[in-house]
Design an enzyme around this catalytic site. Structure first.
Site, PDB file in Angstrom:
ATOM      1  N   GLY A   1      -7.929   9.509  -0.327  1.00 30.82           N
ATOM      2  CA  GLY A   1      -8.030   9.810   0.901  1.00 30.82           C
ATOM      3  C   GLY A   1      -8.414  11.832   0.641  1.00 30.82           C
ATOM      4  O   GLY A   1      -8.627  12.646   1.166  1.00 30.82           O
TER       5      GLY A   1
ATOM      6  N   HIS B   1       1.013  -1.283  -0.151  1.00 36.52           N
ATOM      7  CA  HIS B   1      -0.250  -0.320  -0.150  1.00 36.52           C
ATOM      8  C   HIS B   1       0.956   1.600  -0.207  1.00 36.52           C
ATOM      9  O   HIS B   1       2.236   0.795   0.613  1.00 36.52           O
ATOM     10  CB  HIS B   1      -1.000  -0.165   1.325  1.00 36.52           C
ATOM     11  CG  HIS B   1      -2.447   0.976   1.110  1.00 36.52           C
ATOM     12  ND1 HIS B   1      -1.849   2.378   1.453  1.00 36.52           N
ATOM     13  CD2 HIS B   1      -3.142   0.331   0.674  1.00 36.52           C
ATOM     14  CE1 HIS B   1      -2.715   3.021   1.020  1.00 36.52           C
ATOM     15  NE2 HIS B   1      -4.495   2.268   0.653  1.00 36.52           N
TER      16      HIS B   1
END
Ligand code: 13P
Length: 246
Positions: free
Chosen positions: A170, A93
């Site tokens: 995000g 990630h």
């Protein structure tokens, strides 16, 4: 046609109560027409496994060690995860690459450790905004995936790939379906050159996927579902995204 997968990456969010409510909300909405998985933080994994027992909702971890066992304080091995019935582990990630300095090779080694224990790695790749602006997107994601392909060798067809442009994570700024599809097509072509299973492999998109943009993203030819951050923390949103996948 490939079956889609929607996986919720809860990141460092949750509590006993919040998780129980979230899992109940997702379980209540079954059945789904796609594969569904949740990836809670480590301390809650066994609890999630119990809560999901007997359901077809899968669970995974957000990271793993590349090592089998040993003096690696703070790390969690795939063998430990597998003992609880872990199905997936997210590796590479961008938050781990950025904040923990994970290299392409370490990510590849983690993916290999996962497959060695029968856990499917969800391998994340993606460019930063600066790299996109510099026209380096294709080179960056190919380099990241190439390390994994070489390390997994004949098992490369068993991973799940997730394209997560760092600038879309995000931020509320999603890659357009066309931008995402273009990168997914590059990744699929790279996989085709490496494994006969490429056309059966799931390539997920991640980065500000929400109920209102999921369907158009998932309608793209090479987008086989999503890796969901913020919207995976609200049962109604996550369920709506799963529904958009099939
Ligand atoms: P958001 O959906 O919050 O942008 O996060 C995406 C992500 O990083 C999933 O792994």
């Amino acid at each position: 046609m490939r079956r889609k997968l929607v996986a919720g990456n809860w990141k460092m969010h949750g509590s006993h109560k919040a998780n129980a409510d979230l899992l109940a909300g997702i379980a209540q909405a079954r059945p789904f027409g796609c594969d569904v998985a949740v990836c809670p933080p480590f301390p809650y994994l066994s609890e999630a496994a119990v809560a999901l027992a007997g359901s077809d909702i899968r669970w995974g971890a957000q990271d793993c060690s590349a090592h089998e066992q040993g003096a690696y304080t703070g790390e969690v091995s795939v063998a430990m995860l597998a003992e609880f019935g872990c199905r997936y582990v997210i590796v590479g990630h961008s938050e781990r690459r950025a904040y923990h300095g994970e290299s392409d090779q370490l990510v590849a080694d983690k993916a290999k450790a996962a497959l060695a224990r029968g856990v499917t790695p969800i391998v994340c790749v993606g460019e930063t905004l600066a790299q996109r602006d510099a026209g380096e997107t294709e080179a960056v994601v190919k380099r990241q995936l190439s390390a994994v392909i070489h390390t997994l060798a004949h098992c490369a067809g068993e991973m799940v790939v997730a394209y997560e442009p760092v600038w879309a994570i995000g931020t509320g700024r999603t890659a357009s379906p066309e931008q995402a599809q273009a990168v997914h097509a590059v990744l699929r072509a790279q996989l085709r050159a490496a494994t006969a299973h490429a056309d059966a492999m799931q390539i997920l998109y991640g980065g500000s996927v929400k109920p209102d943009n999921a369907a158009t993203l998932f309608a793209q030819a090479d987008i086989d579902g999503g890796l969901i951050g913020g919207a995976a923390l609200k049962a109604a949103d996550f369920v709506a995204i799963c529904r958009a996948a099939g």
